[in-house]
Design a protein around this motif. Structure first.
Motif, short mmCIF file in Angstrom:
data_model
loop_
_atom_site.label_atom_id
_atom_site.label_comp_id
_atom_site.label_asym_id
_atom_site.label_seq_id
_atom_site.Cartn_x
_atom_site.Cartn_y
_atom_site.Cartn_z
N ALA A 26 0.81 -1.22 0.00
CA ALA A 26 0.00 0.00 0.00
C ALA A 26 0.84 1.27 0.00
O ALA A 26 0.57 2.20 -0.77
CB ALA A 26 -0.94 -0.01 1.19
N TRP A 27 1.85 1.34 0.86
CA TRP A 27 2.62 2.57 1.01
C TRP A 27 3.30 3.02 -0.30
O TRP A 27 3.20 4.19 -0.66
CB TRP A 27 3.62 2.43 2.15
N PRO A 28 3.96 2.13 -1.02
CA PRO A 28 4.57 2.59 -2.28
C PRO A 28 3.54 3.18 -3.25
O PRO A 28 3.81 4.17 -3.93
CB PRO A 28 5.20 1.31 -2.86
N ARG A 29 2.36 2.59 -3.30
CA ARG A 29 1.31 3.10 -4.20
C ARG A 29 0.76 4.43 -3.70
O ARG A 29 0.50 5.33 -4.50
CB ARG A 29 0.20 2.08 -4.35
N ALA A 38 -4.82 9.34 -3.00
CA ALA A 38 -4.28 8.62 -1.85
C ALA A 38 -5.18 8.82 -0.63
O ALA A 38 -5.51 7.86 0.08
CB ALA A 38 -2.86 9.09 -1.54
N GLN A 39 -5.61 10.05 -0.41
CA GLN A 39 -6.48 10.33 0.73
C GLN A 39 -7.86 9.70 0.54
O GLN A 39 -8.49 9.27 1.50
CB GLN A 39 -6.59 11.83 0.98
N ARG A 40 -8.32 9.64 -0.69
CA ARG A 40 -9.60 8.97 -0.96
C ARG A 40 -9.51 7.48 -0.62
O ARG A 40 -10.44 6.90 -0.07
CB ARG A 40 -10.02 9.14 -2.42
N ALA A 41 -8.40 6.86 -0.96
CA ALA A 41 -8.22 5.44 -0.64
C ALA A 41 -8.25 5.22 0.87
O ALA A 41 -8.91 4.29 1.37
CB ALA A 41 -6.91 4.92 -1.23
N PRO A 99 -10.53 19.75 4.49
CA PRO A 99 -10.83 19.86 5.93
C PRO A 99 -11.48 18.59 6.49
O PRO A 99 -11.21 18.21 7.64
CB PRO A 99 -11.81 21.04 6.00
N LEU A 100 -12.29 17.91 5.69
CA LEU A 100 -12.89 16.66 6.16
C LEU A 100 -11.86 15.54 6.28
O LEU A 100 -11.94 14.71 7.19
CB LEU A 100 -14.04 16.25 5.24
N VAL A 101 -10.88 15.53 5.39
CA VAL A 101 -9.79 14.55 5.50
C VAL A 101 -9.03 14.79 6.80
O VAL A 101 -8.74 13.84 7.55
CB VAL A 101 -8.84 14.63 4.28
N ILE A 102 -8.72 16.03 7.08
CA ILE A 102 -8.03 16.36 8.33
C ILE A 102 -8.90 15.97 9.52
O ILE A 102 -8.42 15.35 10.47
CB ILE A 102 -7.64 17.85 8.36
N ALA A 152 -1.74 8.99 6.42
CA ALA A 152 -2.51 10.14 5.94
C ALA A 152 -1.90 11.44 6.45
O ALA A 152 -1.78 12.41 5.69
CB ALA A 152 -3.97 10.03 6.40
N PHE A 153 -1.50 11.48 7.73
CA PHE A 153 -0.87 12.69 8.27
C PHE A 153 0.45 12.97 7.55
O PHE A 153 0.75 14.13 7.22
CB PHE A 153 -0.64 12.57 9.78
N TYR A 154 1.22 11.94 7.31
CA TYR A 154 2.47 12.12 6.59
C TYR A 154 2.21 12.70 5.20
O TYR A 154 2.86 13.66 4.78
CB TYR A 154 3.22 10.79 6.47
N LEU A 155 1.26 12.14 4.50
CA LEU A 155 0.94 12.63 3.15
C LEU A 155 0.39 14.05 3.18
O LEU A 155 0.67 14.83 2.27
CB LEU A 155 -0.05 11.69 2.46
N LEU A 156 -0.35 14.40 4.21
CA LEU A 156 -0.87 15.76 4.34
C LEU A 156 0.26 16.77 4.57
O LEU A 156 0.18 17.90 4.10
CB LEU A 156 -1.88 15.84 5.48
#
Length: 169
Positions: A26-29, A38-41, A99-102, A152-156
């Protein structure tokens, strides 16, 4: 081996296969894909957290599962699931989506940390049998949820290319 020790071992080792799987597949993708996708997944996975309401369902959990744990865990999961669903519904409206992702990640991560704390305070390992069919949630599902919140936090926080920054917060 006591039930509490088995529960503690299960809880700790629940992270190992998910970290191995997540790291390999998952992480590489997620890192390579568009930030929104990515956040949608991740939101899709968390949208199933409505299932946490099962902690309050008699017959699924035992009658001696502490209500302080069950109610908090159930509603924390439910709130996270609803926020994740709202994020998915607003993916095309970036000013609502981000904002909803956060929000779902903050609520969800805090929920898990508070549940761990409550579990320790209420000696949940000694009552592991009271989880009944819901025993699988903290052992198999929660580790993946926490790992994906961290991702998710890392990607944000990760710096995005200049061309993409204008469309995301």
């Amino acid at each position: 081996m006591s039930p509490a020790m088995i529960f503690d071992i299960h809880l700790a080792l629940g992270y190992v296969p998910w970290l191995l799987c997540f790291g390999a597949y998952a992480w590489p993708r997620l890192k390579a894909t568009d930030h929104l996708e990515a956040q949608r997944a991740i939101a899709t996975l968390h949208s199933f957290r409505f299932f946490g309401l099962v902690f309050m369902l008699p017959g699924v959990v035992g009658p001696n599962l502490p209500a302080g744990f069950a109610v908090l865990a159930a509603y924390g999961d439910f709130a996270t699931g609803l926020l994740a669903m709202l994020a998915l519904l607003t993916a095309r409206r970036h000013q609502l989506f981000w904002p909803l992702v956060i929000a779902f990640n903050l609520v969800g991560a805090v929920d898990i940390v508070v549940d761990y704390y409550q579990g320790v305070q209420l000696a949940l390992p000694d009552l592991a049998g009271e989880l009944g069919a819901a025993y699988a949630i903290p052992i198999l599902y929660v580790p993946l949820l926490m790992i994906t919140h961290i991702a998710a936090f890392y990607l944000l926080m990760r710096r995005r290319p200049e061309a993409v920054q204008g469309s995301h917060p």
